[in-house]
Design an enzyme around this catalytic site. Structure first.
Site, short mmCIF file in Angstrom:
data_model
loop_
_atom_site.label_atom_id
_atom_site.label_comp_id
_atom_site.label_asym_id
_atom_site.label_seq_id
_atom_site.Cartn_x
_atom_site.Cartn_y
_atom_site.Cartn_z
N TYR A 54 37.17 30.85 53.24
CA TYR A 54 37.30 32.28 53.00
C TYR A 54 37.98 32.95 54.20
O TYR A 54 37.58 32.78 55.35
CB TYR A 54 35.95 32.94 52.78
N SER A 93 30.87 36.40 40.57
CA SER A 93 31.52 37.34 39.67
C SER A 93 30.56 37.86 38.60
O SER A 93 30.88 37.86 37.40
CB SER A 93 32.75 36.71 39.01
N PRO A 94 29.37 38.33 38.99
CA PRO A 94 28.39 38.78 38.00
C PRO A 94 28.79 40.04 37.26
O PRO A 94 28.23 40.35 36.21
CB PRO A 94 27.13 39.03 38.85
N GLY A 132 34.48 40.50 37.54
CA GLY A 132 35.63 41.01 38.28
C GLY A 132 35.76 42.52 38.25
O GLY A 132 36.85 43.06 38.43
N GLY A 133 34.65 43.22 38.01
CA GLY A 133 34.66 44.67 37.92
C GLY A 133 34.68 45.19 36.49
O GLY A 133 34.47 46.39 36.25
N LEU A 182 32.56 44.82 34.06
CA LEU A 182 31.27 45.34 33.60
C LEU A 182 30.80 46.56 34.39
O LEU A 182 29.70 47.05 34.16
CB LEU A 182 30.21 44.24 33.64
#
Length: 338
Positions: free
Chosen positions: A59, A214-215, A218-219, A221
């Protein structure tokens, strides 16, 4: 914030994990999160009761930047108050023919670099970032077991692999008396659940914790996207600068008829609870009954992070949880398509 057991381990973690994949990352040549912003985010996470921090050796640019940011932040804090997770697999040194994968050589080399950058002598959780088709799983697990034996790693985790691969790894650990995976990290959210059901079944059966990345899809929800064409689930209106406006993976990974149906229900439940869609989507994950579920949130700003942390104060009824789950299916019981 409450704390929960990390699967079958003896370690307790915060209900949410903070993901640091944006630390030091450049998109289109623009630095997403510099060290000052990274430390502000970590400060806000800790102030909200967060203890579980997720990173990886690759990362940031250059590789390892995220771990360095976290290590610098930890210098003035008590190390044993935090649960640190990192990962190994992807190419770290392109000039080194053994600079990637899950060989004994690469694992031993990378754990030393990770510990050095984090400024610690042990890692709470070490994930294999992917499955390595070129290295026997026995070699990988033997090397990881050695890290547990010598105290450099407390627990092992598996990120993003097929259910059969996870099962094979657990079986190999059991028959060889190696330390086994205690934590998994799949792509998993309310609109994507069915695609990883076999993997989640293994986690539930084997008492593995699930820490979805990614719960919030990716934005998607969070509710900031609107559908542009009722006949085309891939047609979306995205705010300028949002992930959906520039990321080609967004359409492939997150836009589906199933996703829009789930988002509609998430919005309805959010209105009922006086919460935001993001908080409801996170709470839906946190309330999974078959396994311990600790979502990994990756906010860009302190305000976004504080909104996400607000999910810990949301109380959703079983009926509301089931409505979100059921939104994935048509009236005839078939799943909405992707």
């Amino acid at each position: 914030m409450d704390y929960r057991q990390l699967g079958a381990t003896g370690t307790r973690v915060s209900e949410l994990c903070f993901g640091t994949w944006r630390f030091g990352r450049r998109t289109g040549g623009v630095l997403e999160t510099d060290e000052t912003a990274a430390h502000e985010l970590l400060d806000a996470f800790a102030a909200g009761g967060g203890t579980f921090i997720d990173t990886a050796n690759i990362y940031g640019e250059p590789n390892g930047t995220s771990e360095e940011y976290i290590g610098d932040w930890l210098e003035t804090r008590e190390r044993d108050r935090y649960v640190l997770a990192s990962k190994v697999y992807f190419e770290f040194d392109e000039a080194n023919p053994n600079g990637s994968g899950l060989s004994r050589t690469h694992i031993r080399d990378q754990i030393e670099g990770t510990l050095d950058r984090l400024g610690t002598d042990y890692l709470d959780l070490y994930y294999v970032h992917r499955w390595d088709e070129h290295t026997p799983i026995e070699e990988t697990l033997s090397a990881l077991d050695g890290l547990v034996e010598d105290g450099r790693v407390n627990y092992l985790g598996a990120s993003t692999m097929a259910a059969w691969q996870l099962t094979k790894a657990l079986w190999t650990s059991d028959v060889n008396d190696y330390a086994r995976f205690d934590v998994t990290q799949p792509l998993f959210h309310a609109g994507y659940y069915e695609d990883v059901e076999p993997y989640l079944d293994v986690a539930a059966d084997q008492d593995l914790a699930v820490c979805p990345y990614s719960p919030l899809a990716g934005g998607f929800l969070t509710g900031k996207y609107t559908r542009a064409d009722p006949e085309d689930p891939k047609s979306v209106r995205a705010p300028d600068g949002s992930r959906g406006s520039f990321d080609e993976r967004f359409e492939r990974f997150y836009l589906s008829e199933r996703g829009w149906k789930v988002l509609e229900t998430v919005r309805e439940v959010a209105d009922e609870l006086d919460a935001t869609p993001a908080q409801v989507a996170l709470r839906w994950l946190m309330d999974q009954e078959a396994f311990t579920c600790v979502p990994i949130v990756g906010a860009r700003t302190v305000n976004q992070l504080e909104e996400n942390l607000g999910a810990t104060a949301v109380s959703m009824s079983e009926a509301q949880h089931d409505r979100i789950t059921d939104a994935r299916y048509r009236e005839d019981g078939r799943r909405w398509g992707h």
